[in-house]
Design a protein around this motif. Structure first.
Motif, PDB file in Angstrom:
ATOM      1  N   ALA A 111       0.800  -1.130  -0.061  1.00  0.00           N
ATOM      2  CA  ALA A 111       0.162  -0.132  -0.146  1.00  0.00           C
ATOM      3  C   ALA A 111       1.053   1.243   0.115  1.00  0.00           C
ATOM      4  O   ALA A 111       1.916   1.033   0.231  1.00  0.00           O
ATOM      5  CB  ALA A 111      -0.870   0.134   1.105  1.00  0.00           C
ATOM      6  N   TYR A 120      -7.063   1.808  -1.624  1.00  0.00           N
ATOM      7  CA  TYR A 120      -8.086   2.510  -0.834  1.00  0.00           C
ATOM      8  C   TYR A 120      -9.477   2.355  -1.119  1.00  0.00           C
ATOM      9  O   TYR A 120     -10.493   2.127  -0.451  1.00  0.00           O
ATOM     10  CB  TYR A 120      -7.573   3.944  -0.574  1.00  0.00           C
ATOM     11  CG  TYR A 120      -8.753   5.012   0.046  1.00  0.00           C
ATOM     12  CD1 TYR A 120      -8.549   4.721   1.459  1.00  0.00           C
ATOM     13  CD2 TYR A 120      -9.413   5.566  -0.468  1.00  0.00           C
ATOM     14  CE1 TYR A 120      -9.570   5.450   2.289  1.00  0.00           C
ATOM     15  CE2 TYR A 120     -10.316   6.388   0.355  1.00  0.00           C
ATOM     16  CZ  TYR A 120     -10.366   6.329   1.533  1.00  0.00           C
ATOM     17  OH  TYR A 120     -11.192   7.083   2.533  1.00  0.00           O
ATOM     18  N   HIS A 156     -15.438   5.114  -1.082  1.00  0.00           N
ATOM     19  CA  HIS A 156     -16.013   5.021   0.604  1.00  0.00           C
ATOM     20  C   HIS A 156     -17.031   6.468   0.283  1.00  0.00           C
ATOM     21  O   HIS A 156     -16.840   7.285   0.798  1.00  0.00           O
ATOM     22  CB  HIS A 156     -15.084   5.349   1.522  1.00  0.00           C
ATOM     23  CG  HIS A 156     -13.952   4.188   1.483  1.00  0.00           C
ATOM     24  ND1 HIS A 156     -14.370   2.851   2.102  1.00  0.00           N
ATOM     25  CD2 HIS A 156     -12.834   3.958   1.016  1.00  0.00           C
ATOM     26  CE1 HIS A 156     -13.481   1.916   1.860  1.00  0.00           C
ATOM     27  NE2 HIS A 156     -12.330   2.505   1.351  1.00  0.00           N
ATOM     28  N   GLN A 185     -10.134  11.246  -2.598  1.00  0.00           N
ATOM     29  CA  GLN A 185      -9.212  10.423  -2.225  1.00  0.00           C
ATOM     30  C   GLN A 185      -8.893   9.501  -3.697  1.00  0.00           C
ATOM     31  O   GLN A 185     -10.232   9.181  -4.225  1.00  0.00           O
ATOM     32  CB  GLN A 185      -8.789   9.467  -1.246  1.00  0.00           C
ATOM     33  CG  GLN A 185      -8.793  10.287  -0.008  1.00  0.00           C
ATOM     34  CD  GLN A 185      -7.206  10.666   0.115  1.00  0.00           C
ATOM     35  OE1 GLN A 185      -6.401  10.276  -0.550  1.00  0.00           O
ATOM     36  NE2 GLN A 185      -7.059  11.680   1.075  1.00  0.00           N
ATOM     37  N   GLY A 228      -4.647   4.992  -3.102  1.00  0.00           N
ATOM     38  CA  GLY A 228      -4.075   5.113  -1.725  1.00  0.00           C
ATOM     39  C   GLY A 228      -4.340   6.540  -1.209  1.00  0.00           C
ATOM     40  O   GLY A 228      -5.471   7.168  -1.678  1.00  0.00           O
ATOM     41  N   ILE A 229      -3.665   6.955  -0.289  1.00  0.00           N
ATOM     42  CA  ILE A 229      -3.921   8.311   0.419  1.00  0.00           C
ATOM     43  C   ILE A 229      -3.079   9.196  -0.240  1.00  0.00           C
ATOM     44  O   ILE A 229      -1.815   9.339  -0.171  1.00  0.00           O
ATOM     45  CB  ILE A 229      -3.641   8.033   2.051  1.00  0.00           C
ATOM     46  CG1 ILE A 229      -4.435   6.816   2.436  1.00  0.00           C
ATOM     47  CG2 ILE A 229      -3.878   9.459   2.664  1.00  0.00           C
ATOM     48  CD1 ILE A 229      -6.070   7.395   2.695  1.00  0.00           C
ATOM     49  N   GLU A 258     -10.160   8.881   6.959  1.00  0.00           N
ATOM     50  CA  GLU A 258      -9.632   8.284   5.705  1.00  0.00           C
ATOM     51  C   GLU A 258      -8.822   7.103   6.056  1.00  0.00           C
ATOM     52  O   GLU A 258      -8.876   6.031   5.607  1.00  0.00           O
ATOM     53  CB  GLU A 258      -9.336   9.179   4.891  1.00  0.00           C
ATOM     54  CG  GLU A 258     -10.587   9.865   4.148  1.00  0.00           C
ATOM     55  CD  GLU A 258     -10.194  11.172   3.549  1.00  0.00           C
ATOM     56  OE1 GLU A 258      -8.783  11.542   3.157  1.00  0.00           O
ATOM     57  OE2 GLU A 258     -10.880  11.833   2.847  1.00  0.00           O
ATOM     58  N   TYR A 298      -8.616   3.021   5.691  1.00  0.00           N
ATOM     59  CA  TYR A 298      -7.618   2.264   5.041  1.00  0.00           C
ATOM     60  C   TYR A 298      -6.881   1.158   6.092  1.00  0.00           C
ATOM     61  O   TYR A 298      -6.779  -0.057   5.575  1.00  0.00           O
ATOM     62  CB  TYR A 298      -6.868   3.250   4.338  1.00  0.00           C
ATOM     63  CG  TYR A 298      -5.749   2.870   3.370  1.00  0.00           C
ATOM     64  CD1 TYR A 298      -6.245   1.563   2.372  1.00  0.00           C
ATOM     65  CD2 TYR A 298      -4.644   3.361   2.986  1.00  0.00           C
ATOM     66  CE1 TYR A 298      -5.494   1.124   1.499  1.00  0.00           C
ATOM     67  CE2 TYR A 298      -4.040   2.884   1.818  1.00  0.00           C
ATOM     68  CZ  TYR A 298      -4.235   1.765   1.035  1.00  0.00           C
ATOM     69  OH  TYR A 298      -3.664   1.449   0.105  1.00  0.00           O
ATOM     70  N   LEU A 346      -6.461  -2.684   5.187  1.00  0.00           N
ATOM     71  CA  LEU A 346      -5.232  -3.359   5.246  1.00  0.00           C
ATOM     72  C   LEU A 346      -5.039  -4.417   6.297  1.00  0.00           C
ATOM     73  O   LEU A 346      -4.504  -5.307   6.027  1.00  0.00           O
ATOM     74  CB  LEU A 346      -3.914  -2.299   5.219  1.00  0.00           C
ATOM     75  CG  LEU A 346      -4.131  -1.076   4.221  1.00  0.00           C
ATOM     76  CD1 LEU A 346      -2.961  -0.193   4.540  1.00  0.00           C
ATOM     77  CD2 LEU A 346      -3.765  -1.612   2.705  1.00  0.00           C
TER      78      LEU A 346
END
Ligand code: FMN
Length: 196
Positions: free
Chosen positions: A114, A147, A150, A158, A162-163, A182, A186, A190
């Motif tokens: 990630a 991610y 959402h 996002q 990912g972030i 967030e 995640y 993960l």
């Protein structure tokens, strides 16, 4: 416990904050999470001229430096790099370039992956950085965990990969409560892959 290594490069402290919080969140979810840095021989120069670097300079230097054995011992690797012109930093790239033997030997194959980034103003440029990191993980045969989407989170900005954190022109907008939500989501995703 399964091991998750979070490896960061951070100059102004934002990737350090995100990495530290992610470590905390993963630990709360019964994962052996560890935080590492890549080498940055210029960091002391930035610390002398930039307050945002000075804020976390000692904390960043106190982190162990990541090596190939860090990667080999991990069940999941999370990389965090500042965005530089829509890409990773030279320091993160230098570390990743040392992993060529691992790609040839396929030693990281099937480990989970990630990533996150911090940039000043552009989620889009941050998304390019995530793609560069993901491309490295694909070279290693690793399994990227995105991610995702959402809708339960109010302010949706996002990328699915990912972030991305936006730090503003002075790099001084530190990761917020919103980003914290967030990251919690995640971390749930993960940790589900490596919880025992
Ligand atoms: C040479 C250089 C290039 C950068 N390029 C970008 C960019 O393309 N897009 C962007 O939004 N921010 C860019 N930035 C800003 C950094 O991504 C931002 O400072 C980031 O928050 C640094 O992360 P850190 O606080 O963990 O060091 C750049 C900064 C530098 C020094």
């Amino acid at each position: 416990m399964k091991r998750c290594s979070i490896i960061i490069h951070s100059v102004s402290g934002n990737c350090f904050i995100i990495g530290s919080y992610l470590k905390e969140l993963m630990e709360q979810r019964s994962v052996d999470a560890r935080l590492y840095r890549v080498e940055d021989p210029d960091l002391h120069i930035w610390a002398n001229k930039q307050e945002t670097t000075n804020d976390f300079y000692e904390d960043i230097l106190a982190l162990p430096v990541a090596s190939l054995s860090t990667l080999l011992k991990s069940d999941m690797v999370i990389l965090g790099s500042p965005t530089r012109f829509g890409n990773i930093t030279a320091e993160m790239k230098t570390f990743l370039d040392t992993t060529l033997p691992l790609s040839k030997e396929r030693s990281l194959e099937t480990k989970f992956f990630a990533c996150f980034t911090s940039c000043s103003h552009s989620t889009c440029e941050g998304a390019h950085t995530l793609n560069a990191l993901i491309y490295w993980s694909q070279n290693m045969g690793m399994l990227h965990i995105p991610y995702g989407v959402h809708e339960e989170i109010e302010n949706l900005d996002q990328p699915v990969a990912g972030i991305v954190h936006l730090a503003g022109k002075e790099d001084s907008i530190r990761p917020s409560e919103q980003l914290g939500q967030e990251m919690e989501v995640y971390a749930d995703i993960l940790s589900a892959y490596i919880q025992e």
